[in-house]
Design a protein around this motif. Structure first.
Motif, PDB file in Angstrom:
ATOM      1  N   VAL A   7       0.718  -1.138   0.143  1.00  0.00           N
ATOM      2  CA  VAL A   7       0.074  -0.013  -0.225  1.00  0.00           C
ATOM      3  C   VAL A   7       0.824   1.427  -0.052  1.00  0.00           C
ATOM      4  O   VAL A   7       0.504   2.200  -0.746  1.00  0.00           O
ATOM      5  CB  VAL A   7      -0.986  -0.068   1.183  1.00  0.00           C
ATOM      6  N   PRO A   8       2.018   1.169   0.863  1.00  0.00           N
ATOM      7  CA  PRO A   8       2.728   2.636   0.759  1.00  0.00           C
ATOM      8  C   PRO A   8       3.370   2.882  -0.645  1.00  0.00           C
ATOM      9  O   PRO A   8       3.445   3.894  -1.013  1.00  0.00           O
ATOM     10  CB  PRO A   8       3.677   2.405   1.886  1.00  0.00           C
ATOM     11  N   ALA A   9       3.939   1.618  -1.364  1.00  0.00           N
ATOM     12  CA  ALA A   9       4.341   1.857  -2.694  1.00  0.00           C
ATOM     13  C   ALA A   9       3.488   2.347  -3.427  1.00  0.00           C
ATOM     14  O   ALA A   9       3.627   3.186  -4.546  1.00  0.00           O
ATOM     15  CB  ALA A   9       4.766   0.332  -3.145  1.00  0.00           C
ATOM     16  N   LEU A  10       2.151   1.963  -3.546  1.00  0.00           N
ATOM     17  CA  LEU A  10       1.127   2.493  -4.321  1.00  0.00           C
ATOM     18  C   LEU A  10       0.755   4.066  -4.086  1.00  0.00           C
ATOM     19  O   LEU A  10       0.664   4.785  -5.252  1.00  0.00           O
ATOM     20  CB  LEU A  10      -0.103   1.853  -4.144  1.00  0.00           C
ATOM     21  N   ALA A  11       0.681   4.357  -2.766  1.00  0.00           N
ATOM     22  CA  ALA A  11       0.422   5.886  -2.453  1.00  0.00           C
ATOM     23  C   ALA A  11       1.805   6.795  -2.799  1.00  0.00           C
ATOM     24  O   ALA A  11       1.646   7.732  -3.288  1.00  0.00           O
ATOM     25  CB  ALA A  11       0.305   5.871  -0.710  1.00  0.00           C
ATOM     26  N   ILE A  12       2.802   6.291  -2.550  1.00  0.00           N
ATOM     27  CA  ILE A  12       4.210   7.143  -2.925  1.00  0.00           C
ATOM     28  C   ILE A  12       4.204   6.941  -4.548  1.00  0.00           C
ATOM     29  O   ILE A  12       4.641   8.053  -4.949  1.00  0.00           O
ATOM     30  CB  ILE A  12       5.290   6.524  -2.397  1.00  0.00           C
ATOM     31  N   GLY A  13       3.972   5.804  -5.087  1.00  0.00           N
ATOM     32  CA  GLY A  13       4.232   5.805  -6.536  1.00  0.00           C
ATOM     33  C   GLY A  13       3.070   6.804  -7.341  1.00  0.00           C
ATOM     34  O   GLY A  13       3.347   7.508  -8.249  1.00  0.00           O
ATOM     35  N   ASN A  14       1.899   6.855  -6.745  1.00  0.00           N
ATOM     36  CA  ASN A  14       0.811   7.668  -7.345  1.00  0.00           C
ATOM     37  C   ASN A  14       1.350   9.156  -7.061  1.00  0.00           C
ATOM     38  O   ASN A  14       1.002   9.899  -8.142  1.00  0.00           O
ATOM     39  CB  ASN A  14      -0.414   7.415  -6.664  1.00  0.00           C
ATOM     40  N   ALA A  15       1.787   9.479  -6.065  1.00  0.00           N
ATOM     41  CA  ALA A  15       2.264  10.998  -5.774  1.00  0.00           C
ATOM     42  C   ALA A  15       3.395  11.368  -6.892  1.00  0.00           C
ATOM     43  O   ALA A  15       3.256  12.232  -7.307  1.00  0.00           O
ATOM     44  CB  ALA A  15       2.857  11.132  -4.223  1.00  0.00           C
ATOM     45  N   ILE A  16       4.423  10.538  -6.946  1.00  0.00           N
ATOM     46  CA  ILE A  16       5.490  10.633  -7.818  1.00  0.00           C
ATOM     47  C   ILE A  16       4.997  10.894  -9.103  1.00  0.00           C
ATOM     48  O   ILE A  16       5.406  11.679 -10.058  1.00  0.00           O
ATOM     49  CB  ILE A  16       6.462   9.388  -7.668  1.00  0.00           C
ATOM     50  N   ALA A  17       4.067   9.866  -9.650  1.00  0.00           N
ATOM     51  CA  ALA A  17       3.398  10.152 -10.788  1.00  0.00           C
ATOM     52  C   ALA A  17       2.926  11.415 -11.226  1.00  0.00           C
ATOM     53  O   ALA A  17       2.835  11.808 -12.081  1.00  0.00           O
ATOM     54  CB  ALA A  17       2.517   8.937 -11.059  1.00  0.00           C
ATOM     55  N   ILE A  18       2.040  11.905 -10.286  1.00  0.00           N
ATOM     56  CA  ILE A  18       1.537  13.046 -10.469  1.00  0.00           C
ATOM     57  C   ILE A  18       2.474  14.409 -10.485  1.00  0.00           C
ATOM     58  O   ILE A  18       2.531  15.156 -11.388  1.00  0.00           O
ATOM     59  CB  ILE A  18       0.600  13.489  -9.063  1.00  0.00           C
ATOM     60  N   VAL A  19       3.447  14.201  -9.654  1.00  0.00           N
ATOM     61  CA  VAL A  19       4.649  15.319  -9.847  1.00  0.00           C
ATOM     62  C   VAL A  19       5.296  15.123 -11.133  1.00  0.00           C
ATOM     63  O   VAL A  19       5.547  16.136 -11.881  1.00  0.00           O
ATOM     64  CB  VAL A  19       5.650  15.196  -8.631  1.00  0.00           C
ATOM     65  N   MET A  20       5.484  14.100 -11.795  1.00  0.00           N
ATOM     66  CA  MET A  20       6.234  13.673 -12.630  1.00  0.00           C
ATOM     67  C   MET A  20       5.425  14.147 -13.893  1.00  0.00           C
ATOM     68  O   MET A  20       5.990  14.523 -14.972  1.00  0.00           O
ATOM     69  CB  MET A  20       6.774  12.199 -12.885  1.00  0.00           C
ATOM     70  N   ALA A  21       3.949  14.057 -13.849  1.00  0.00           N
ATOM     71  CA  ALA A  21       3.390  14.544 -15.078  1.00  0.00           C
ATOM     72  C   ALA A  21       3.469  16.015 -15.097  1.00  0.00           C
ATOM     73  O   ALA A  21       3.568  16.359 -16.478  1.00  0.00           O
ATOM     74  CB  ALA A  21       1.905  14.103 -14.646  1.00  0.00           C
ATOM     75  N   GLY A  22       3.560  16.739 -14.027  1.00  0.00           N
ATOM     76  CA  GLY A  22       3.818  18.146 -14.342  1.00  0.00           C
ATOM     77  C   GLY A  22       5.272  18.575 -14.870  1.00  0.00           C
ATOM     78  O   GLY A  22       5.126  19.344 -15.692  1.00  0.00           O
ATOM     79  N   LEU A  23       6.104  17.600 -14.584  1.00  0.00           N
ATOM     80  CA  LEU A  23       7.417  17.762 -15.126  1.00  0.00           C
ATOM     81  C   LEU A  23       7.549  17.260 -16.640  1.00  0.00           C
ATOM     82  O   LEU A  23       8.240  18.174 -17.122  1.00  0.00           O
ATOM     83  CB  LEU A  23       8.520  17.000 -14.216  1.00  0.00           C
ATOM     84  N   LEU A  24       6.654  16.488 -17.089  1.00  0.00           N
ATOM     85  CA  LEU A  24       6.833  15.843 -18.356  1.00  0.00           C
ATOM     86  C   LEU A  24       5.872  17.118 -19.029  1.00  0.00           C
ATOM     87  O   LEU A  24       6.547  17.500 -20.312  1.00  0.00           O
ATOM     88  CB  LEU A  24       6.000  14.711 -18.445  1.00  0.00           C
ATOM     89  N   ASN A  25       4.878  17.786 -18.413  1.00  0.00           N
ATOM     90  CA  ASN A  25       4.388  18.900 -19.205  1.00  0.00           C
ATOM     91  C   ASN A  25       5.488  20.024 -19.437  1.00  0.00           C
ATOM     92  O   ASN A  25       5.312  20.661 -20.455  1.00  0.00           O
ATOM     93  CB  ASN A  25       3.273  19.474 -18.213  1.00  0.00           C
ATOM     94  N   LYS A  26       6.218  20.354 -18.395  1.00  0.00           N
ATOM     95  CA  LYS A  26       7.381  21.340 -18.510  1.00  0.00           C
ATOM     96  C   LYS A  26       8.222  21.111 -19.668  1.00  0.00           C
ATOM     97  O   LYS A  26       8.791  21.827 -20.388  1.00  0.00           O
ATOM     98  CB  LYS A  26       7.793  21.436 -17.110  1.00  0.00           C
ATOM     99  N   LEU A  27       8.802  19.667 -19.579  1.00  0.00           N
ATOM    100  CA  LEU A  27       9.588  19.249 -20.673  1.00  0.00           C
ATOM    101  C   LEU A  27       8.890  19.345 -21.985  1.00  0.00           C
ATOM    102  O   LEU A  27       9.618  20.069 -22.796  1.00  0.00           O
ATOM    103  CB  LEU A  27       9.838  17.720 -20.575  1.00  0.00           C
ATOM    104  N   GLY A  28       7.644  19.144 -22.153  1.00  0.00           N
ATOM    105  CA  GLY A  28       6.960  19.511 -23.457  1.00  0.00           C
ATOM    106  C   GLY A  28       7.106  20.862 -23.920  1.00  0.00           C
ATOM    107  O   GLY A  28       7.409  21.312 -25.157  1.00  0.00           O
ATOM    108  N   GLN A  29       7.312  21.774 -23.006  1.00  0.00           N
ATOM    109  CA  GLN A  29       6.989  22.979 -23.403  1.00  0.00           C
ATOM    110  C   GLN A  29       8.437  23.432 -23.661  1.00  0.00           C
ATOM    111  O   GLN A  29       8.746  24.422 -24.513  1.00  0.00           O
ATOM    112  CB  GLN A  29       6.549  24.017 -22.131  1.00  0.00           C
ATOM    113  N   VAL A  30       9.857  23.074 -23.081  1.00  0.00           N
ATOM    114  CA  VAL A  30      10.884  23.277 -23.325  1.00  0.00           C
ATOM    115  C   VAL A  30      11.247  22.567 -24.692  1.00  0.00           C
ATOM    116  O   VAL A  30      12.049  23.165 -25.504  1.00  0.00           O
ATOM    117  CB  VAL A  30      11.886  22.679 -22.109  1.00  0.00           C
ATOM    118  N   ALA A  31      10.877  21.423 -24.879  1.00  0.00           N
ATOM    119  CA  ALA A  31      11.272  20.438 -26.089  1.00  0.00           C
ATOM    120  C   ALA A  31      10.028  20.255 -26.896  1.00  0.00           C
ATOM    121  O   ALA A  31       9.754  19.077 -26.751  1.00  0.00           O
ATOM    122  CB  ALA A  31      12.116  19.297 -25.415  1.00  0.00           C
TER     123      ALA A  31
END
Length: 427
Positions: free
Chosen positions: A201-225
């Protein structure tokens, strides 16, 4: 004499004042313990809380540029506000019931899936369907490989790293992933089910949180590249076709009503089929809508109505839904309790492996790597339907919901099959 422009400014000011009064009224009633029960009370506080937190997140430096902006602030902000007793316990219970028993999440996902598929170009849908499964498989392969190898480097076995961390994260959420995975492992290996669940369960919760943060970072990467992204379009070279196909949909009350009815109907179709076919309702709904779309039997006017309803729901109900995700599905204490450096590293590696695998295979299949990484990677690594909404909101690509659901449902089912094969081979 007052000009039309002056009238417009005056109307806007009056509207803002009325909306502010509405927000104050709802908040006062909530804190006074007079919050109405059921949908009207839950939706009221969710809309107001979501709007305020989304407004703050979209205007907070760094967060709005790199971490998903309003979406991530709404999820974690609402989780803190409701779980730390700042809001009354009755409000938390009402929102949780509305999300889980009231079916608000299912209604939202049905609206997005129906409208986004019917709004797609038919040729695009045909091409994507044939090439998307390898993206999911690539995501799962690299996530398990990276996690197992890094686990060995930090004195954890390859098997434990994959089975207790990578597979639960990539398995499609709690109900469709971790719970059946625990049953598979406890039944075949004799390990205690409670112990397994407490590790997964903690792996699911932390993985979900990291996925959300990484989604924002990928959106920013798309703006840069910009060459790495289709800005919400999955297949390279299909952007102009899809935009032209969707631009003619009229928007009026009747259109929205028809679109809502179609979304609800297609969810009913998935429910009926799931009673005779051993697959998740969402997966069967996606397949049904895709078949109808490809066959061409649905009139264009109805397809456009479904797409108009999808845009209405995304534009007006997303912040409210994210509040529900924060309240009903995000346990901050559970996330913080599991944050040992080794555990966090393995979860992070799992998500990074999913992103890398999906982006790489997606590029080879003719997809934009950022869109492939978001749908085939992050939407495999999050917590199912709620995680899909949060990830797509953080990456500002809600139109990718059909592919996100394919990842969560079909990809999650594949991970359970893989787990069964591994356990049977070793046990």
């Amino acid at each position: 004499m007052i000009t039309n422009d002056a009238m417009t400014v005056q109307d806007q000011r009056t509207s803002k004042i009325i909306l502010a009064i509405a927000a104050i009224t709802i908040l006062l009633a909530t804190f006074a313990g007079k919050m109405p029960s059921g949908m009207i009370g839950a939706l009221g506080i969710m809309v107001i809380t979501g709007f305020i937190l989304n407004y703050i997140g979209d205007r907070t430096p760094i967060i709005n540029q790199f971490f998903g902006g309003g979406a991530i602030v709404v999820i974690f902000g609402s989780a803190y506000l409701f779980h730390s007793s700042i809001f009354p316990a009755s409000a938390e219970q009402n929102v949780t019931t509305f999300m889980k028993s009231g079916g608000f999440l299912a209604f939202y996902v049905a609206s997005l899936v129906t409208g986004s598929i019917f709004g797609m170009d038919t040729q695009t849908l045909k091409k994507a369907a044939l090439k998307y499964i390898p993206v999911i498989l690539g995501s799962a392969f690299f996530a398990c490989l990276f996690t197992g190898l890094v686990g060995m480097l930090v004195s954890k076995s390859f098997y434990d790293s994959v089975m207790l961390i990578a597979l639960p994260i990539m398995g499609g959420g709690m109900g469709a992933g971790a719970v059946p995975l625990v049953e598979i492992m406890s039944g075949k290996t004799g390990m205690n089910a409670e112990t397994l669940m407490s590790q997964m369960v903690p792996a699911l919760a932390i993985g979900n949180a990291i996925a959300i943060v990484m989604a924002g970072l990928l959106n920013k990467l798309g703006q840069v590249a910009p060459n790495l992204t289709g800005n919400g379009q999955l297949i390279r070279g299909q952007k102009a076709i899809e935009e032209e196909d969707q631009s003619t949909a009229p928007l009026n009350v009747t259109t929205l009503g028809v679109g809502a009815l179609l979304a609800v109907t297609m969810y009913f179709v998935g429910t009926l089929l799931s009673s005779v076919i051993d697959m998740h309702t969402y997966a069967l709904m996606i397949l049904s809508i895709a078949l109808i779309k490809v066959s061409g039997i649905m009139p264009t006017a109805l397809e456009q109505a479904a797409h108009s309803w999808y845009k209405f729901v995304v534009g007006n109900l997303t912040p409210a839904l994210l509040v529900g995700i924060g309240v009903a599905y995000t346990d901050l204490n559970q996330i913080l309790a599991a944050l040992s450096p080794m555990y966090f590293l393995l979860v992070l590696i799992t998500v990074l492996g999913a992103v890398f695998g999906a982006g790489l295979i997606g590029w080879m299949m003719g997809f934009y790597p950022i869109e492939a990484a978001i749908t085939g990677g992050l939407c495999m690594a999050n917590m199912g339907g709620t995680g899909d909404v949060a990830v797509l909101a953080a990456s500002k690509r809600m139109e990718l919901m059909p592919f996100a659901q394919i990842s969560s449902r079909i990809g999650g089912a594949f991970m359970l099959i893989l787990a069964t094969m591994v356990v049977q081979a070793i046990a």
